[in-house]
Design a protein around this motif. Structure first.
Motif, PDB file in Angstrom:
ATOM      1  N   VAL A   1       0.918  -1.150  -0.075  1.00  0.00           N
ATOM      2  CA  VAL A   1      -0.307  -0.005  -0.051  1.00  0.00           C
ATOM      3  C   VAL A   1       0.512   1.204   0.290  1.00  0.00           C
ATOM      4  O   VAL A   1       1.487   1.636   0.651  1.00  0.00           O
ATOM      5  N   GLY A   2       0.866   2.479  -0.836  1.00  0.00           N
ATOM      6  CA  GLY A   2       1.766   2.848  -1.386  1.00  0.00           C
ATOM      7  C   GLY A   2       1.009   4.210  -0.231  1.00  0.00           C
ATOM      8  O   GLY A   2       0.157   4.375   0.551  1.00  0.00           O
ATOM      9  N   ARG A   3       1.612   5.289   0.490  1.00  0.00           N
ATOM     10  CA  ARG A   3       1.511   6.394   1.319  1.00  0.00           C
ATOM     11  C   ARG A   3       2.115   7.455   0.131  1.00  0.00           C
ATOM     12  O   ARG A   3       3.216   7.770  -0.245  1.00  0.00           O
ATOM     13  N   LEU A   4       1.464   8.762  -0.071  1.00  0.00           N
ATOM     14  CA  LEU A   4       1.640  10.328   0.154  1.00  0.00           C
ATOM     15  C   LEU A   4       2.755  11.343   0.756  1.00  0.00           C
ATOM     16  O   LEU A   4       2.558  11.062   1.696  1.00  0.00           O
ATOM     17  N   VAL A   5       3.918  12.061   0.255  1.00  0.00           N
ATOM     18  CA  VAL A   5       4.100  12.558   0.701  1.00  0.00           C
ATOM     19  C   VAL A   5       3.918  13.974   0.198  1.00  0.00           C
ATOM     20  O   VAL A   5       4.104  13.841  -0.730  1.00  0.00           O
TER      21      VAL A   5
ATOM     22  N   ASP B   1      -3.825   0.512  -2.877  1.00  0.00           N
ATOM     23  CA  ASP B   1      -3.894  -0.609  -2.821  1.00  0.00           C
ATOM     24  C   ASP B   1      -3.022  -0.721  -4.488  1.00  0.00           C
ATOM     25  O   ASP B   1      -2.963  -0.300  -5.597  1.00  0.00           O
ATOM     26  N   GLN B   2      -1.644  -1.786  -3.814  1.00  0.00           N
ATOM     27  CA  GLN B   2      -1.295  -1.711  -5.369  1.00  0.00           C
ATOM     28  C   GLN B   2      -0.384  -3.185  -5.334  1.00  0.00           C
ATOM     29  O   GLN B   2      -0.922  -3.842  -4.296  1.00  0.00           O
ATOM     30  N   GLY B   3      -0.609  -3.651  -6.295  1.00  0.00           N
ATOM     31  CA  GLY B   3      -0.798  -5.187  -6.520  1.00  0.00           C
ATOM     32  C   GLY B   3      -0.800  -5.489  -8.110  1.00  0.00           C
ATOM     33  O   GLY B   3       0.096  -4.730  -8.512  1.00  0.00           O
ATOM     34  N   GLY B   4      -0.460  -6.936  -8.605  1.00  0.00           N
ATOM     35  CA  GLY B   4       0.610  -7.133  -9.761  1.00  0.00           C
ATOM     36  C   GLY B   4       0.232  -8.442 -10.188  1.00  0.00           C
ATOM     37  O   GLY B   4      -1.144  -8.924  -9.962  1.00  0.00           O
ATOM     38  N   VAL B   5       0.829  -8.830 -11.521  1.00  0.00           N
ATOM     39  CA  VAL B   5      -0.450 -10.161 -12.025  1.00  0.00           C
ATOM     40  C   VAL B   5       1.138 -10.476 -12.525  1.00  0.00           C
ATOM     41  O   VAL B   5       1.962 -10.089 -13.271  1.00  0.00           O
ATOM     42  N   VAL B   6       1.217 -12.029 -12.958  1.00  0.00           N
ATOM     43  CA  VAL B   6       2.378 -12.614 -13.904  1.00  0.00           C
ATOM     44  C   VAL B   6       1.521 -13.202 -15.085  1.00  0.00           C
ATOM     45  O   VAL B   6       0.431 -13.642 -14.537  1.00  0.00           O
TER      46      VAL B   6
END
Length: 270
Positions: free
Chosen positions: A117-121, A229-234
């Motif tokens: 899960v990414g966050r901003l600054v 929410d960060q996600g990936g896929v093969v």
């Protein structure tokens, strides 16, 4: 003593050639057995530094696997992959983009996963008169200067930045002064180079060596923008599905998650 007959000479040469060919074949086979298994990764720009460390972990656990890393905007990668770009593993800053590839039949549902899960600054560069401590409100005055964000048209961090500005009641005031990067890493570079007076960028980038200790930053409240929410896929068209899945397992394993947390990512479910 009679000289060797031509037929005898030819027979000896034939044996030597067969032996040489056999030796060469064995050598070629050994080389093939130790060939690198290259996994071509299309990765969100916020992973630029964390993923380099994950690549080292992959090399330790799977010495025959090497990552070919390309960083960019998550939305742009979806377009490229849909048009046939030869990637094996896709790591997005927005899980929704990875889901689109599954829906399009370019990846199997079981190969979809969440990883962070990414966050901003809000980040201001060295020498800036802007103190980010109060938060986004310091961007309100026109003399606060230009503000770098990723392009919200195709970059999840750009959409999150616009949402945070809107939540702070600053969208209309700041919009004319926005400088758009192709991705969040380029937006951070605009700030580092002095081409923007502030940036709303990824926490993972300001914690990385090239930017760590430079300028000042404060985290943007996570309830002011949609959860990253960060996600990936093969991808089903991967040249080596086994190798791509092995990289995924390293990323999701203890070593990979430790790296992600060190770069400011939260973990799925947190």
């Amino acid at each position: 003593m009679r000289a060797p007959r031509p037929r005898a000479i030819l027979a000896v040469l034939g044996v030597l050639l067969l032996t040489a060919c056999g030796t060469a074949g064995a050598t070629d086979g050994a080389e093939r057995a130790t060939e690198e298994r290259v996994v071509r990764v299309a990765a969100a720009a916020d992973l630029k530094f964390a993923l380099e460390e994950v690549a080292d972990l992959v090399a330790e656990e799977h010495p025959d696997v090497r990552l070919d890393l390309t960083y960019g905007s998550s939305g742009t990668f979806v377009q490229q992959i849909t048009n046939g770009a030869p990637f094996d593993l896709y790591l997005s800053a927005d899980r929704g983009y990875a889901e689109q590839l599954v829906d399009a039949g370019l990846a199997a549902p079981e190969d979809l996963f969440s990883y962070a899960v990414g966050r901003l600054v809000l980040w201001t560069p060295d020498g800036s008169a802007l103190d980010p401590a109060p938060g986004l409100t310091v961007l309100a005055p026109e003399d606060a200067g230009t503000v770098a964000i990723a392009n919200p048209e195709h970059a999840p961090y750009g959409r999150a930045a616009v949402a945070a500005l809107r939540a702070a009641g600053l969208e209309e005031q700041v919009r004319p002064r926005l400088v758009l990067g192709e991705n969040v890493a380029q937006a951070a570079e605009f700030v580092r180079s002095g081409n923007a007076q502030a940036g709303v960028v990824a926490l993972s980038l300001v914690l990385a060596d090239p930017l760590r200790g430079h300028g000042r930053w404060v985290e943007v409240p996570v309830d002011s923008y949609p959860r990253l929410d960060q996600g990936g896929v093969v991808l089903s068209g991967a040249a080596d599905l086994g190798a791509a899945r092995a990289v995924r397992e390293v990323l999701l394993g203890a070593g990979g998650t430790e790296v992600l947390e060190r770069y400011g990512f939260s973990l799925p479910g947190s």
